[in-house]
Design a protein around this motif. Structure first.
Motif, short mmCIF file in Angstrom:
data_model
loop_
_atom_site.label_atom_id
_atom_site.label_comp_id
_atom_site.label_asym_id
_atom_site.label_seq_id
_atom_site.Cartn_x
_atom_site.Cartn_y
_atom_site.Cartn_z
N LEU A 103 0.82 -1.20 0.00
CA LEU A 103 0.00 0.00 0.00
C LEU A 103 0.86 1.26 0.00
O LEU A 103 0.57 2.23 -0.72
N SER A 153 2.15 1.80 -3.39
CA SER A 153 1.15 2.36 -4.28
C SER A 153 1.14 3.89 -4.22
O SER A 153 1.10 4.56 -5.25
N LEU A 190 -6.98 4.14 -7.69
CA LEU A 190 -6.22 3.15 -6.94
C LEU A 190 -7.07 1.94 -6.55
O LEU A 190 -6.66 0.79 -6.72
N ALA A 191 -8.28 2.19 -6.04
CA ALA A 191 -9.13 1.08 -5.60
C ALA A 191 -9.53 0.18 -6.76
O ALA A 191 -9.61 -1.04 -6.62
N ILE A 239 -6.38 -1.98 -7.73
CA ILE A 239 -6.13 -3.08 -6.81
C ILE A 239 -7.21 -4.15 -6.95
O ILE A 239 -6.94 -5.36 -6.88
N ARG A 283 -6.10 -5.91 0.73
CA ARG A 283 -5.58 -4.71 0.08
C ARG A 283 -6.68 -3.94 -0.67
O ARG A 283 -6.54 -2.74 -0.91
N SER A 324 -7.02 -0.13 0.07
CA SER A 324 -6.65 0.79 -1.01
C SER A 324 -7.78 1.77 -1.31
O SER A 324 -7.54 2.93 -1.64
#
Length: 293
Positions: free
Chosen positions: A22, A25, A96-97, A100, A245, A249
């Protein structure tokens, strides 16, 4: 001697691995805003190598890094480098979400490959955990609602690469120490990425260096902790743990980048958590043939 299989120890090392991933990221988004993907990967490998070097020296030095399986290391790291490059590129294209979430098609490939090539058992609790996790991912991503973004396809390709890489790491833990695996990862990926990194090299600004150092450290620590987790449990046990994650995330995306968390994301995260709890509460696995670090 080989470590005794342990779900709690595997979960501990996976928690550290998830934290590192994370952080990587966030650092990856900051660095790729200024530098190209290949330069970021090269800096990550070189800095990670020097961070790892003291640990190498305390575990037998360079002589202890010799391996009887150079081709396996090369194959694993070429595949992983390709996946990491695709992952970082997608980080510049989609939230980002979402990135992931799509990445978590990886356990499908991991489970299939682990059963096929490593002889691991895909038991009912493991299968249920994977299915619940993937349903949660589908709920979050909601495929078919909108047309596929190129970033989605790039991450899907990265997920396949990560699945192959994870199985190869599990295989390598049977003969090589964790430190040796990470050592060769950093060396091989530094060599593989040197030419593409130099092709469009830019001198990083002073403000960017803390992010570069962070991505170098987490690029090493994430895989060190992952390899340690794989020494205590099968790949088909580790992969569902990593589902956490996704909601984490989403939380980071909301806090740092104002990316909204909707009801679908919350519902998907709940399914993912249920799958992980089911997997963690199952009975202890049989002893695995893995090497101590």
């Amino acid at each position: 001697m080989a470590p005794t299989p342990s779900i709690p120890k595997a979960a501990f090392w996976m928690a550290l691995s998830i934290t590192s991933f994370l952080a990587m990221s966030v650092a990856g988004r900051a660095t790729t805003a200024e530098l190209n993907v290949f330069q970021v990967l090269e800096l990550r490998s070189v800095i990670g190598f020097f961070i790892l070097l003291p640990l190498v020296m305390t575990t037998g030095g360079l002589a202890a890094m010799r391996t009887q399986r150079p081709l396996a290391h090369i194959a694993r790291n070429v595949v992983h480098y390709s996946g990491q490059a695709a992952w970082l590129y997608a980080l510049t294209l989609i939230p980002l979400a979402v990135l992931i979430s799509i990445e978590f098609t990886t356990p499908i490939w991991t489970a299939i490959l682990a059963v096929t090539f490593l002889g691991e058992r895909l038991s009912r609790p493991r299968l249920a955990a994977i299915v619940l996790g993937l349903i949660g991912v589908v709920v979050i991503v909601r495929p078919g609602v909108d047309s596929a973004d190129v970033g989605h396809l790039v991450v899907l390709g990265a997920a396949v690469c990560f699945g192959v890489s994870l199985v190869l790491v599990k295989s390598l833990t049977r003969t090589d120490s964790v430190v040796r695996i990470i050592f060769w990862m950093l060396v091989i990926q530094s060599v593989v990425g040197l030419v593409p990194a130099l092709y469009e090299w830019r001198n990083p600004s002073l403000e960017l260096w803390p992010w570069i150092i962070l991505i170098g450290f987490t690029g090493m620590s994430s895989h060190f902790c992952l390899a340690r987790a794989l020494a205590y449990a099968d790949a088909t046990v580790i992969s569902p743990m990593d589902f956490l994650r996704v909601p984490l995330s989403a939380l980071i995306g909301w806090l740092l980048y104002q990316e909204q968390i909707d009801a679908f994301t919350a519902g998907g995260a709940l399914l993912i958590l249920m799958g992980n709890l089911l997997n963690l509460q199952r009975k202890a696995v049989k002893p695995a043939e893995v090497a101590a670090s």
